[in-house]
Structure formats: structure tokens, C-alpha cells
Design an enzyme around this catalytic site. Sequence first.
Site: not given
Length: 332
Positions: A97-98, A18, A63-64, A268-270
Site C-alpha cells: 500500500t505504501d 504486506t 516491500d512497496s 499544490t501542497q493542499c
Amino acid sequence: MTTHHIAQRVMVLYTGGTIGMQASANGLAPASGFEARMGEFLASQPQLQVPQWRFREMSPLIDSANMTPAYWLRLRAAIVEAIEQDGCDSVLVLHGTDTLAYSAAAMCFQLLGLPAPVVFTGSMLPAGVPDSDAWENISGALTALAQGQPHGVQLYFHGALLAPTRCAKVRSFGRNPFMALNRNGGAAKAETLPVALNYNQPRREACVGVLPLVPGINAAQLDAMLSSGIQALVLECFGSGTGPSDNPAFLASLQQAQKDGIVVVAITQCHEGGVELDVYEAGSRLRGAGVLSGGGMTREAVFGKLHALLGADLPLAEVRRLIELDLCSELA
């Protein structure tokens, strides 16, 4: 004690993103010519204490969202070239940033032992548009390098330096998209690293998959991922590392993956905490099926770490051993 290196000659590597985008018929797109715009801005800010800098435009500019592990290897080579051949003593990478947290974490593992600071930055709005954060991030990152930074990779955004192996993009808006995550540490540090992991050793591309667990996930879905040609799988588990332990077919698929030489790592997904596979039976059964503990590693960190370990052609037993040891603060 960490030695801080004061930058005097910075290589700016522009990958796209960007920060330098311009309007096109289909929306914002990466654009060439950013070196002149950056030079013009810095010339208009004589009060800024920034080091000398050179500029290299990577090809293609992307584009990242289109970042790949193959591009990482080209970026790695460009960073090493800047330090070893171009006479630079530090590197600033401009990146969308993505996937910036992924790339910065990957470079932590790809550049182990590099005797230079490397900083990643980008922006949420293109340079030149109202309220853009582009110039403040570039000037802030250059100023931080001029003030002295340790060898290794850091992420600079909105006035803060973050450890890439401990952070993630948590917002798709505003000036502060990245956050350091409160993840479990305490893993033993790898006392010595194989020579093959040094920044100046050859690397090849690896293939790593990621599978988040959801209620009702079955062996067929897991098998589809395991049979896709991957060398390793990041299994994003519930809580402290639990999964469908009462599903014999699911566990059998994980055991088969180990027999087939596919490295499976649980994280972990947390947002906070980490995996402790021996706390619950549902976790210890995963361990029994050959799944390794990713501890408190973020998805970005373990993904980059697996690419580096597998891409260095280390023996499988060594890959499995090093996954659970701390290499560059990902498990500290």
C-alpha cells in the site's frame, strides 16, 4: 459511452507487499508461495463468483517502499504480456500500500490504449493474521472484474473502486487508507495522443525529482535538485501555486532549468484544489520563469505522467504541451 468488459481470465501479478508477507527475523518480509494460499482461500468460498485466474510472481518480490520506476517498466511489460501473449483478458496486481497509488497512477499513463481492465489492490495486514483485510480485498477485486470494468487502471480497496490519478494514501492504519482527493479539474482533453504513448510502444526509464516548498527555501536547495541529473521537477507549491517570488536567485534558477531542458511542473501542497499560476503575483512570476501548471494533479499523478512522457522520448515541446492537457482523468 464507456464499455464494461466482463473478465473471464484474470492474470494475478504478485509484486510482494504486506498482503503476502510472513514473519522473518527482522520483521515482516515479502514471501513466495502466495498462489497456493490464495487458491486455498478461494476454494473455501464457493459462493464467490470469481473469474478463472492465473498467477505470476514478479521477481524480486518487494516491500512497496522499495518500488522504483525501473520496476514499473517490468510491471508494465508483464501486464502487456498477460493480455497479448498469455490469453488473459484482465489483470489484478497485488501491491504493497505504501506506493500503490504511485504505481497505479503510473500504470494509467504507461498503459494508455490497453484494451483490458487492470485493477490494483493490496492489504494493510498480511493474509492470515487476525482482522486482515487481505482476502476481502482480493475477493472484492476479482468480483468487481467479474461484474465488468472499463478498460484502463483502477484501484480497489475496502469495497470501493478509485481512479488512481485522483487519489492518494492518506492513512497509515485501518482498512481504508486511500481517499479520492477533491482536486481542480476542467483542463482540456488531449484530442489525439502521440503513437509513442501507446501501451505497446517502447519505454525507457526517466528521472523525475520532487521538491516541496517550505518557508525560506533558497536557490541553493533548488539548484542541488536541478543539478542531480533529473529531467523534470515537480515543484510542490503553496496554495494555488505560489512560491518565493521575491527571491531573484530562486527565479533565476527556475529560468536556467528551462534553458537546460528540465521540465518544471507546479502542483499544490493542499489536499484539495489545485494550482492556478495566474491568480497571485507570486504564482505568475513562477509561470514567467517557465514553470508549467499541474492544475489539480496529485503528486502521484504528475510523477507518473512525467515518467511516461519523458520515457516515451517525446520532443521537449510536446512533453510541455501534454503536461497541461488531460490524458486519463488526472485533470478532468
